[in-house]
Scaffold this motif. Structure first.
Motif, PDB file in Angstrom:
ATOM      1  N   LEU A  58       0.816  -1.224   0.000  1.00  0.00           N
ATOM      2  CA  LEU A  58       0.000   0.000   0.000  1.00  0.00           C
ATOM      3  C   LEU A  58       0.844   1.267   0.000  1.00  0.00           C
ATOM      4  O   LEU A  58       0.325   2.349  -0.246  1.00  0.00           O
ATOM      5  N   LEU A  59       2.121   1.130   0.287  1.00  0.00           N
ATOM      6  CA  LEU A  59       2.988   2.285   0.438  1.00  0.00           C
ATOM      7  C   LEU A  59       3.843   2.526  -0.793  1.00  0.00           C
ATOM      8  O   LEU A  59       4.273   1.593  -1.466  1.00  0.00           O
ATOM      9  N   VAL A  60       4.118   3.789  -1.053  1.00  0.00           N
ATOM     10  CA  VAL A  60       5.028   4.167  -2.124  1.00  0.00           C
ATOM     11  C   VAL A  60       6.429   4.161  -1.547  1.00  0.00           C
ATOM     12  O   VAL A  60       6.690   4.798  -0.517  1.00  0.00           O
ATOM     13  N   SER A  61       7.321   3.440  -2.183  1.00  0.00           N
ATOM     14  CA  SER A  61       8.700   3.331  -1.688  1.00  0.00           C
ATOM     15  C   SER A  61       9.422   4.676  -1.758  1.00  0.00           C
ATOM     16  O   SER A  61       9.228   5.449  -2.702  1.00  0.00           O
ATOM     17  N   THR A  62      10.261   4.923  -0.773  1.00  0.00           N
ATOM     18  CA  THR A  62      11.063   6.144  -0.782  1.00  0.00           C
ATOM     19  C   THR A  62      12.446   5.889  -1.376  1.00  0.00           C
ATOM     20  O   THR A  62      13.210   6.822  -1.560  1.00  0.00           O
ATOM     21  N   LYS A  63      12.742   4.625  -1.658  1.00  0.00           N
ATOM     22  CA  LYS A  63      14.025   4.281  -2.254  1.00  0.00           C
ATOM     23  C   LYS A  63      13.926   4.422  -3.774  1.00  0.00           C
ATOM     24  O   LYS A  63      12.933   4.032  -4.373  1.00  0.00           O
ATOM     25  N   PRO A  64      14.978   4.958  -4.390  1.00  0.00           N
ATOM     26  CA  PRO A  64      14.964   5.101  -5.861  1.00  0.00           C
ATOM     27  C   PRO A  64      15.058   3.770  -6.571  1.00  0.00           C
ATOM     28  O   PRO A  64      15.419   2.774  -6.080  1.00  0.00           O
TER      29      PRO A  64
END
Length: 64
Positions: A58-64
């Protein structure tokens, strides 16, 4: 940011269905789905359970 909207669309479920499952109003749920407000961690877990997905999906990753 969350990915509730695309997961609902993928599963063919409505925001009204989700609102009922997590025991929140349609307006509150719509705000979550449209990223106007973010659900608390406990609510995020309820959403994940209702959608039968891992909460991390459900979460958008903060890692590129």
């Amino acid at each position: 940011m969350n990915k509730i909207k695309p997961i609902l669309r993928e599963q063919g479920r409505s925001q009204a269905w989700l609102a009922e499952k997590i025991n929140k109003s349609y307006v509150v749920t719509t705000n979550y789905v449209n990223n106007k407000t973010q659900p608390s961690i406990p609510i995020l877990f309820k959403i994940a359970k209702a959608l039968e997905v891992d909460v991390r999906e459900l979460l958008v990753s903060t890692k590129p």
